[in-house]
Design an enzyme around this catalytic site. Structure first.
Site, PDB file in Angstrom:
ATOM      1  CE  LYS A  18      46.604  -4.225  10.583  1.00 29.13           C
ATOM      2  NZ  LYS A  18      46.561  -5.498  11.283  1.00 29.13           N
ATOM      3  CB  THR A  19      44.062   0.183  11.952  1.00 25.11           C
ATOM      4  OG1 THR A  19      44.772  -0.957  12.429  1.00 25.11           O
ATOM      5  CG2 THR A  19      42.685   0.183  12.556  1.00 25.11           C
TER       6      THR A  19
ATOM      7  CG  ASP B  74      42.731  -6.185  10.328  1.00 22.50           C
ATOM      8  OD1 ASP B  74      43.747  -6.115   9.604  1.00 22.50           O
ATOM      9  OD2 ASP B  74      42.667  -5.669  11.459  1.00 22.50           O
ATOM     10  CD  GLU B  75      46.208  -8.807  12.230  1.00 28.67           C
ATOM     11  OE1 GLU B  75      47.122  -9.248  11.496  1.00 28.67           O
ATOM     12  OE2 GLU B  75      46.408  -8.065  13.195  1.00 28.67           O
TER      13      GLU B  75
ATOM     14  CD  GLN C 128      52.974  -8.094  11.369  1.00 29.35           C
ATOM     15  OE1 GLN C 128      52.552  -7.983  12.509  1.00 29.35           O
ATOM     16  NE2 GLN C 128      52.894  -7.118  10.486  1.00 29.35           N
TER      17      GLN C 128
ATOM     18  NE  ARG D 186      54.661  -5.948  16.582  1.00 33.58           N
ATOM     19  CZ  ARG D 186      53.885  -5.558  15.588  1.00 33.58           C
ATOM     20  NH1 ARG D 186      52.818  -4.855  15.818  1.00 33.58           N
ATOM     21  NH2 ARG D 186      54.179  -5.868  14.337  1.00 33.58           N
TER      22      ARG D 186
END
Length: 730
Positions: free
Chosen positions: A39-40, A225-226, A256, A605
């Site tokens: 994503k980043t 973002d997020e 998430q 994770r």
DNA sequence: GTGACTATCGTTTTT
DNA sequence: CGATAGTCAC
């Protein structure tokens, strides 16, 4: 225009959907980015692409994150990609962007550009004061409860007036009163709390067409973002800013969304396509982090939630090892086992920095803490007290704050008697009341004649204000912030008082203050047109101090919330028990879906190996006996074939450090026979079946043949009459 | 105004 | 159990 080669380079190594997201031009876009899907990389490459192709100039870009760390990382990576500094880009948190706008237009809302930013502790303090002023019992109406109500209201765009119109209970009536008082106080003190940063920005944009036009014209390209963690105010803020160009690209993962308790509204992402019917939707489902087994476990887990956006994570990294599930006797056995496993892994050549242990609540780190220390395993605990929340740091900041914002009564109250100068609660109240009555700032009140003040107090305040005035003259010279801070700490007597204590703790505080001076010095170097008030506002918005250290060979311990956005080759998730995780409060409030998403975050994770542990018994608060537990329902949601569990685990036998065998479980179930029960039959820890309520475990026995049972799927205990209740031992 | 003692109460927490 | 807030006596 840069060479095509440079542009091609930006697209190299991206998979088709990633490339699609990066190259999308005008118009709204929703990027559904599964965990570990790069994503980043997509956001940074997109920004770089827009710049490189000449579609965007740096000043037209607004890229919003939730943390300063994420913002810093994003800017850094973009600059690396485009090969130059891009100061004009707004890459920052929601709060930082708002602070910047509010500073420029503070006067339009009745504030000055020196306004103070209150954190949640300041917030609570002021709430308490408001409650006291109205004579409410702060035990019945806790500042904490007020804060959470008011904060929720602010985050859902409900103003004090609106709140007052919709009150439905006596409690809410009081909240409404306090909300109005509190806001009035903030305005009077020229202060805003965290929530106000957003809310006031929205007000600014709504009420001032010219301001809105200026910003919405400026920001041709907006990225968030997020996005799944945005709340209603943030949503509105984005709406106001993007109405002009509509180039809003949001990135997120509904699976998430774990900050509902902070008023994040998952609907923002779920309904994005309704808000923008022409939105271009990109799904990133290829995961570059975990084994397929771990992803399957995560997929299976999250499929128990309703209304998720359909998504299926996959990887080409291979199947990997099964998810390990381990039952332990109690939390000590659990910690011991995890510690032993970590030692084993380290012996095998795994670096400690590749290992993380996640838990639901911070308190759970304690047992592990002890065990790891005893075993000599180097580790770090993330979370805990934050640097800028430490008393001495807040004191130092409050000194500076009072210098720039003479109306800030909170800052004044904080520092007037710190270090001890003989200015007590009564004198403080007198000064504040006087300021209030005369309609003057606290500073002016403290300098002048305050009626009813005893002579010693008057002298003490006089001396204090002399010092402050001297410091203020220095502040007005606009020299380096670090030098001013240094002067503050010396001339206020703060450092002397600490030195005089001659304790280890005081020494630690001195060191923290030195660190703060360094931070100020850093600011002085970096800021273009540094000023004290800008430093303060920046600092207020920068809460994270205990940054994760990556390169020191430390095992990392943290809550699952803190784990979001990170990855570790080896992950342990401990305390997988109903009541602990999912947390009992979430069960009570039927917030299981968010809790499950938290589990999803934890699981995703892990890169290589995931281990889930639960304890058969766990200690409550008191030193009293540990109570039996039921393993987490989330464990039952993992398909058996993904775990290394051969079969259902026995619940009748605590098996420290090892999985119970089938035969033990069989033996346990053969044990009962009776049709009518005798209370004697049950003992604490027994597994029971209830005709209606299902499986449970006996947590207590009470006189009168009462058995206390905790059933699966419930966060609390039920008392049952042993001889009449339709229960039997399993 | 300050220190010592006792009652209370326990999620998560990007800013 | 242990942190923290609130109360009470000097």
């Amino acid at each position: 225009m840069p060479a095509d080669a440079a542009i091609d380079h930006l697209l190299e190594g991206l998979n088709p959907p990633q490339r699609d997201a990066v190259t999308h031009g005008e118009g709204p876009m929703l990027i559904l980015a599964g965990a570990g899907s790069g994503k980043t990389r997509v956001i940074t490459h997109r920004i770089a692409y827009l710049l490189r192709t000449g579609q965007a100039r740096p000043g037209e870009i607004l890229a919003i994150t939730f943390t300063n760390k994420a913002a810093a990382e994003m800017r850094e990576r973009v600059e690396l990609l485009v090969g130059r500094a891009t100061r004009a880009m707004w890459v920052m948190t929601f709060h930082a962007a708002c602070a910047r706008m509010l500073r420029a237009h503070a006067d339009k809302l009745g504030f000055t550009r020196q306004f103070t930013i209150y954190d949640s502790a300041d917030q609570r303090r002021l709430m308490k004061q408001c409650l006291d002023n109205r004579g409410y019992d702060t035990k019945r109406y806790t500042p904490r409860a007020m804060q959470s109500q008011i904060s929720r209201a602010k985050n859902t765009l409900v103003t004090a007036e609106q709140y007052a119109e919709t009150v439905g209970s006596p409690f809410e009536e009081i909240v409404a009163e306090i909300y109005a008082d509190y806001d009035r106080e903030l305005l009077r003190m020229n202060a805003m709390d965290f929530d106000d940063m957003l809310l006031n920005s929205v007000r600014l944009l709504e009420r001032h067409q010219d301001v809105r036009d200026a910003y919405s014209n400026q920001f041709r390209w907006v990225m968030v973002d997020e996005y799944q963690d945005t709340n209603k105010v943030q949503y509105r803020w984005l709406q106001l800013l993007t109405s002009e160009h509509r180039n809003l690209a949001v990135v997120g993962d509904d699976a998430q969304s774990i900050y509902g308790f902070r008023a994040a509204d998952i609907r923002n992402i779920l309904e994005f396509e309704e808000d923008y019917p022409d939105a271009h939707v990109v799904k990133l489902e290829q995961n570059y982090r975990s084994t397929q087994t771990i992803l399957d476990a995560a997929n299976a887990l999250i499929s128990n939630n309703r209304g998720q956006m359909p998504k299926h994570l996959w990887t080409d990294l291979g199947q990997g090892d099964p998810v390990r599930v381990r039952e332990m006797a109690d939390e000590h056995a659990e910690a011991r086992w995890v510690t032993a496993e970590i030692q084993r892994l380290v012996d095998e050549g795994v670096s400690r920095s590749e290992i993380a242990v996640f838990y639901r609540t911070n308190a759970q780190s304690r047992v592990l803490d002890e065990m790891l220390t005893r075993a000599g395993v180097a580790y770090q605990v993330i979370g805990g007290p934050k640097f800028y929340e430490r008393a001495e740091v807040k004191d130092a900041i409050a000194y500076l704050t009072f210098l720039v914002n003479p109306q800030d009564a909170t800052a004044f109250t904080r520092i007037a008697n710190s270090p001890r100068r003989g200015i007590g609660q009564t004198s403080l109240s007198r000064v504040l009341a006087h300021a209030n009555n005369m309609g003057i700032s606290v500073w002016e009140a403290a300098e002048g004649e305050v009626p009813g003040l005893a002579k010693p107090a008057r002298n003490a305040i006089g001396r204090f204000m002399d010092t402050m005035n001297a410091l203020k003259r220095r502040a007005e010279e606009n020299g380096p912030v670090a030098q001013l801070l240094d002067a503050v700490l010396h001339e206020s007597g703060y450092l002397d008082a600490l030195h005089a204590e001659r304790t280890i703790e005081a020494q630690g505080r001195v060191e923290n203050l030195q660190e703060l001076v360094s931070a100020a010095a850093q600011y002085d170097v970096n800021a273009e047109n540094g000023s004290l008030d800008e430093f303060l506002q920046q600092t207020s918005l920068f809460a994270d101090s205990d940054n994760l250290r990556e390169d020191e060979g430390l095992v990392t311990l943290m809550t699952m919330h803190n784990a979001k956005g990170l990855e570790f080759p080896i992950v342990f998730m401990i305390g997988m028990e109903d009541g602990t995780f999912p947390h009992s409060r979430s069960i009570e409030e039927s917030n299981l879906e968010e809790e499950r998403r938290l589990a999803y975050v934890g699981v995703t994770r892990a890169m290589r190996q995931l281990t889930l542990t639960y304890a058969r018994r766990r200690m409550g608060y008191g030193g009293g006996g540990a109570t039996p537990t039921i393993k987490s329902r989330f464990l039952d949601e993992l398909p058996r074939e993904l775990t290394d569990q051969p079969a259902r685990i026995s619940r009748g036998f605590p098996t420290p450090g090892r999985v119970a065998s089938w035969s033990q479980a069989a033996a346990a179930s053969a044990e009962y026979s009776a049709d009518t029960n005798d209370a004697q039959l049950f003992k604490v820890g027994d597994d029971v079946v209830h005709a209606q309520l299902g499986d449970g475990v006996v947590t207590d026995l009470q006189p009168g043949g009462i058995v206390v049972v905790r059933f699966e799927g419930e966060g609390r205990d039920r008392s049952l009459m042993a001889d009449v209740a339709p229960i039997r031992k399993r």
